[in-house]
Design a protein around this motif. Sequence first.
Motif, PDB file in Angstrom:
ATOM      1  N   PRO A 110       0.975  -1.148  -0.001  1.00  0.00           N
ATOM      2  CA  PRO A 110      -0.241  -0.139   0.030  1.00  0.00           C
ATOM      3  C   PRO A 110       0.729   1.324  -0.065  1.00  0.00           C
ATOM      4  CG  PRO A 110      -1.007  -1.503   1.379  1.00  0.00           C
ATOM      5  CD  PRO A 110       0.368  -2.249   1.063  1.00  0.00           C
ATOM      6  N   GLN A 111       2.004   1.296   0.681  1.00  0.00           N
ATOM      7  CA  GLN A 111       2.650   2.480   0.726  1.00  0.00           C
ATOM      8  C   GLN A 111       3.672   2.559  -0.365  1.00  0.00           C
ATOM      9  OE1 GLN A 111       5.335   1.318   4.379  1.00  0.00           O
ATOM     10  NE2 GLN A 111       7.088   1.733   2.775  1.00  0.00           N
ATOM     11  N   GLY A 112       3.874   1.486  -1.283  1.00  0.00           N
ATOM     12  CA  GLY A 112       4.619   1.353  -2.360  1.00  0.00           C
ATOM     13  C   GLY A 112       3.894   1.699  -3.610  1.00  0.00           C
ATOM     14  N   ARG A 113       2.696   1.876  -3.828  1.00  0.00           N
ATOM     15  CA  ARG A 113       2.081   2.309  -4.780  1.00  0.00           C
ATOM     16  C   ARG A 113       2.291   3.850  -5.152  1.00  0.00           C
ATOM     17  NH1 ARG A 113      -3.274  -1.332  -3.394  1.00  0.00           N
ATOM     18  NH2 ARG A 113      -2.536  -3.206  -3.658  1.00  0.00           N
ATOM     19  N   PRO A 114       2.098   4.742  -4.335  1.00  0.00           N
ATOM     20  CA  PRO A 114       2.348   6.094  -4.581  1.00  0.00           C
ATOM     21  C   PRO A 114       3.692   6.289  -5.164  1.00  0.00           C
ATOM     22  CG  PRO A 114       1.131   5.916  -2.548  1.00  0.00           C
ATOM     23  CD  PRO A 114       1.623   4.588  -2.848  1.00  0.00           C
ATOM     24  N   GLU A 115       4.730   5.645  -4.684  1.00  0.00           N
ATOM     25  CA  GLU A 115       5.975   5.605  -5.046  1.00  0.00           C
ATOM     26  C   GLU A 115       6.132   5.387  -6.642  1.00  0.00           C
ATOM     27  OE1 GLU A 115       8.915   6.637  -3.482  1.00  0.00           O
ATOM     28  OE2 GLU A 115       7.930   7.117  -1.567  1.00  0.00           O
ATOM     29  N   ASN A 116       5.568   4.185  -6.855  1.00  0.00           N
ATOM     30  CA  ASN A 116       5.398   3.657  -8.308  1.00  0.00           C
ATOM     31  C   ASN A 116       4.997   4.503  -9.070  1.00  0.00           C
ATOM     32  OD1 ASN A 116       6.880   1.386  -7.038  1.00  0.00           O
ATOM     33  ND2 ASN A 116       4.978   0.184  -6.900  1.00  0.00           N
ATOM     34  N   LEU A 117       3.721   5.071  -8.683  1.00  0.00           N
ATOM     35  CA  LEU A 117       2.682   6.001  -9.722  1.00  0.00           C
ATOM     36  C   LEU A 117       3.635   7.230 -10.140  1.00  0.00           C
ATOM     37  CD1 LEU A 117      -0.113   6.444 -10.395  1.00  0.00           C
ATOM     38  CD2 LEU A 117      -0.208   7.971  -8.186  1.00  0.00           C
ATOM     39  N   GLY A 118       4.866   7.445  -9.326  1.00  0.00           N
ATOM     40  CA  GLY A 118       5.601   8.627  -9.656  1.00  0.00           C
ATOM     41  C   GLY A 118       6.199   8.333 -11.161  1.00  0.00           C
ATOM     42  N   VAL A 119       6.547   7.161 -11.290  1.00  0.00           N
ATOM     43  CA  VAL A 119       7.356   6.702 -12.807  1.00  0.00           C
ATOM     44  C   VAL A 119       6.223   7.219 -13.759  1.00  0.00           C
ATOM     45  CG1 VAL A 119       8.031   4.738 -14.230  1.00  0.00           C
ATOM     46  CG2 VAL A 119       8.520   4.755 -11.687  1.00  0.00           C
ATOM     47  N   ILE A 120       4.928   6.533 -13.840  1.00  0.00           N
ATOM     48  CA  ILE A 120       4.142   6.946 -14.916  1.00  0.00           C
ATOM     49  C   ILE A 120       3.821   8.480 -14.759  1.00  0.00           C
ATOM     50  CG2 ILE A 120       1.883   6.663 -16.138  1.00  0.00           C
ATOM     51  CD1 ILE A 120       3.900   4.297 -16.014  1.00  0.00           C
ATOM     52  N   ALA A 121       3.685   9.209 -13.691  1.00  0.00           N
ATOM     53  CA  ALA A 121       3.357  10.663 -13.690  1.00  0.00           C
ATOM     54  C   ALA A 121       4.550  11.264 -14.449  1.00  0.00           C
ATOM     55  CB  ALA A 121       3.333  11.190 -12.100  1.00  0.00           C
ATOM     56  N   LEU A 122       5.870  10.771 -14.065  1.00  0.00           N
ATOM     57  CA  LEU A 122       6.878  11.564 -14.845  1.00  0.00           C
ATOM     58  C   LEU A 122       6.975  11.389 -16.296  1.00  0.00           C
ATOM     59  CD1 LEU A 122       9.398  13.249 -14.866  1.00  0.00           C
ATOM     60  CD2 LEU A 122      10.780  11.156 -14.441  1.00  0.00           C
ATOM     61  N   LYS A 123       6.479  10.451 -16.555  1.00  0.00           N
ATOM     62  CA  LYS A 123       6.279  10.086 -18.050  1.00  0.00           C
ATOM     63  C   LYS A 123       5.389  10.919 -18.761  1.00  0.00           C
ATOM     64  CE  LYS A 123       5.409   6.333 -21.626  1.00  0.00           C
ATOM     65  NZ  LYS A 123       4.097   7.094 -21.912  1.00  0.00           N
ATOM     66  N   ASN A 124       4.107  10.833 -18.250  1.00  0.00           N
ATOM     67  CA  ASN A 124       3.085  11.840 -18.389  1.00  0.00           C
ATOM     68  C   ASN A 124       3.498  13.357 -18.719  1.00  0.00           C
ATOM     69  OD1 ASN A 124       1.234   9.704 -18.749  1.00  0.00           O
ATOM     70  ND2 ASN A 124       0.285  10.117 -16.774  1.00  0.00           N
ATOM     71  N   TYR A 125       4.327  13.670 -17.605  1.00  0.00           N
ATOM     72  CA  TYR A 125       4.859  15.045 -17.486  1.00  0.00           C
ATOM     73  C   TYR A 125       5.757  15.581 -18.687  1.00  0.00           C
ATOM     74  CZ  TYR A 125       7.483  19.230 -15.939  1.00  0.00           C
ATOM     75  OH  TYR A 125       8.217  20.335 -15.548  1.00  0.00           O
ATOM     76  N   LEU A 126       6.654  14.493 -19.101  1.00  0.00           N
ATOM     77  CA  LEU A 126       7.632  14.727 -20.312  1.00  0.00           C
ATOM     78  C   LEU A 126       6.818  14.531 -21.664  1.00  0.00           C
ATOM     79  CD1 LEU A 126      10.620  12.651 -19.012  1.00  0.00           C
ATOM     80  CD2 LEU A 126      10.371  15.034 -18.907  1.00  0.00           C
ATOM     81  N   THR A 127       5.921  13.504 -21.647  1.00  0.00           N
ATOM     82  CA  THR A 127       5.013  13.669 -22.778  1.00  0.00           C
ATOM     83  C   THR A 127       4.207  14.651 -23.208  1.00  0.00           C
ATOM     84  OG1 THR A 127       4.877  10.976 -22.770  1.00  0.00           O
ATOM     85  CG2 THR A 127       3.128  12.094 -24.037  1.00  0.00           C
ATOM     86  N   ASP A 128       3.809  15.439 -22.111  1.00  0.00           N
ATOM     87  CA  ASP A 128       2.820  16.607 -22.319  1.00  0.00           C
ATOM     88  C   ASP A 128       3.958  17.820 -22.737  1.00  0.00           C
ATOM     89  OD1 ASP A 128       0.837  15.615 -21.524  1.00  0.00           O
ATOM     90  OD2 ASP A 128       0.696  16.574 -19.712  1.00  0.00           O
ATOM     91  N   PHE A 129       5.133  17.712 -22.336  1.00  0.00           N
ATOM     92  CA  PHE A 129       6.043  18.665 -22.650  1.00  0.00           C
ATOM     93  C   PHE A 129       6.449  18.527 -24.058  1.00  0.00           C
ATOM     94  CE2 PHE A 129      10.652  19.630 -23.601  1.00  0.00           C
ATOM     95  CZ  PHE A 129      10.686  20.980 -23.506  1.00  0.00           C
ATOM     96  N   VAL A 130       6.661  17.378 -24.618  1.00  0.00           N
ATOM     97  CA  VAL A 130       6.621  17.264 -26.082  1.00  0.00           C
ATOM     98  C   VAL A 130       5.643  17.888 -27.196  1.00  0.00           C
ATOM     99  CG1 VAL A 130       7.003  15.302 -27.838  1.00  0.00           C
ATOM    100  CG2 VAL A 130       8.463  15.194 -25.723  1.00  0.00           C
ATOM    101  N   GLU A 131       4.582  17.264 -26.511  1.00  0.00           N
ATOM    102  CA  GLU A 131       3.215  17.444 -27.432  1.00  0.00           C
ATOM    103  C   GLU A 131       2.444  18.845 -27.316  1.00  0.00           C
ATOM    104  OE1 GLU A 131       0.542  14.249 -26.588  1.00  0.00           O
ATOM    105  OE2 GLU A 131       1.920  12.673 -27.218  1.00  0.00           O
ATOM    106  N   ASP A 132       2.730  19.523 -26.265  1.00  0.00           N
ATOM    107  CA  ASP A 132       1.861  20.694 -25.912  1.00  0.00           C
ATOM    108  C   ASP A 132       2.560  21.838 -26.822  1.00  0.00           C
ATOM    109  OD1 ASP A 132       0.385  19.690 -24.168  1.00  0.00           O
ATOM    110  OD2 ASP A 132       1.156  20.748 -22.475  1.00  0.00           O
ATOM    111  N   ASP A 133       1.850  22.811 -27.545  1.00  0.00           N
ATOM    112  CA  ASP A 133       2.321  23.846 -28.203  1.00  0.00           C
ATOM    113  C   ASP A 133       3.294  24.627 -27.304  1.00  0.00           C
ATOM    114  OD1 ASP A 133       1.241  22.580 -30.523  1.00  0.00           O
ATOM    115  OD2 ASP A 133      -0.609  23.812 -30.143  1.00  0.00           O
ATOM    116  N   ASN A 134       2.635  25.096 -26.374  1.00  0.00           N
ATOM    117  CA  ASN A 134       3.229  26.017 -25.292  1.00  0.00           C
ATOM    118  C   ASN A 134       3.669  25.431 -24.000  1.00  0.00           C
ATOM    119  OD1 ASN A 134       3.283  28.506 -27.290  1.00  0.00           O
ATOM    120  ND2 ASN A 134       1.044  28.190 -27.140  1.00  0.00           N
ATOM    121  N   PRO A 135       4.808  24.589 -24.084  1.00  0.00           N
ATOM    122  CA  PRO A 135       4.810  23.649 -22.650  1.00  0.00           C
ATOM    123  C   PRO A 135       5.391  24.611 -21.777  1.00  0.00           C
ATOM    124  CG  PRO A 135       6.216  23.060 -24.293  1.00  0.00           C
ATOM    125  CD  PRO A 135       5.444  24.098 -24.877  1.00  0.00           C
TER     126      PRO A 135
END
Length: 536
Positions: A426-451
């Motif tokens: 239970p305590q590890g799931r938020p830690e693991n969630l950060g991996v996909i959250a960072l991927k989403n953050y970098l993907t948004d940076f690539v795809e947004d017109d004005n990131p």
Amino acid sequence: MHFRYIIDWKALFLTLALACFLVPDASSQNHSVKRIEVDAVLHKDGSAEITQYWEVSVTTGTEWYVPVQLLDNMAVSDLTVSEDGRKFVTTDTWVVNRNITEKFNRCGIRERSRNNVELCWGIGNYGPHRWKVSFRITGLVQSYKDYDGFNYEFINTDNFCDRESATVSITAPSCGLTSSNTRVWSSGFTGDADLLPDGTILAAPDGILPKNSNMTVTCRFDKGIFFPDMSRQTFFYKVRQNRDADSTWKFFLLLFVPVLAGLGWIIFDGVVLGRKYRKSIYGRRKIDVRWPDIPLEGRIGVSFFIYRGGWRFGADNSEMTVIGATFLKWILAGVIKVQADPAKPSRIIMHITGKDPMFENEVERVMYEQTLEVAGKSMKLTAADFGKWTSRHHSSVENMRDLMMNDSMAWLKSRNILESPHKATPQGRPENLGVIALKNYLTDFVEDDNPEMLDRKRWNEYLIFAQLFGIAEDVVAKLREIAPAEFEEYCKELEMDSVLFATMISNVRGMSARAFLTPDTRKNADHRFCHGCRRS
């Protein structure tokens, strides 16, 4: 009725099994290809004039054919074939079951499906032939949201013989292709595709082109070079990450319709609703959060373990991106220095400096020792050198992968993050969630017109993790686009310019893509179609 259905399927499988024994082997299909040379001329509207030069010897069959796979909105036309100055007659409809005499001195386009055609011509007689084949492709270069480009298989596979000589040359006389506005990749063969100083893109294998190998070239162009007639509402980096699937999927679709129907809800749940992650790892199946924080103490191997193990389906497991991420870490830390290869502009030469790598774990130490072995006394190597070494020492590389998995699991268990490879605490799931959250953050940076601009102090970390996610080239391209001066200064601090840095990123990604392929799968990577003789 149900019984007849079962009998029909059994008959189908029996027919396929018998066909495996009845199909002639290489010795009976004894044609040979001495030379295949492809010249492609790109036009501003995205169309291309393609010319193939064949030098072959034929001992059986009635025709030669070349399958061509097309994306939506692409079309093939204006086929011409000639031999010894004699131009073949182009027919409106190509009929396969005509005999060798009826096909003599004729050529045509055979439509197999909307996106699959064959270029066909009669062989006329057995023995040596030299054919010149020309045709036009509409919509080869297409417009994407971020770039223009294409991913095209210029030389198909041959199931029966090696090609003694094979080259692909691509020019765009009116477009001014340079290393600053064009990026080039190759796949399907062992070799390189280079952008030469005169703007020519030249691809060639290292030696012969083996049977069951192809020559696929992927090109990405900055906006404003081409004005394509065809456009696609997606990003170009997704085209590179999701290459066209093998055309045989339609056959398997027919075989497994009942099974696929049963999986329909799972696909809808994952693809349409976006619930594609393991709840047991992340605590949720759909992850739409995005964070700029570096997860799991920045440990590359551990983050890779969580990232690849946390998908319900849809993850690309063909690349061990941890290889490229580790090499990038060493380069950014000064453990490896990089320079351009004067002989091949698309390749870098890596110099091992002897600086302490400060190993993250035992896996990194083993990888570094393997790198030293590849480099030898010169302390220099290329990505191709590393790929050849891994091909010859596949068992050692497999052992390193197992070591990485075991090491990551032990680290995650010691911190009470995972209970088992597919179940987090239970305590590890938020830690693991950060991996996909960072991927989403970098993907948004690539795809947004004005990131939102990435924190300059964390560029190194972001690029390493972008490499882990397979999008480092696109993050670099975005940085060059929205902050060219700042990015150039960043590259200078690493003793590179922006062009060399982009080339380096492409090279380390290539190391990831091929390091864990066996020699057989390396040869068959990107296999789609074949060319060859066909009987009437």
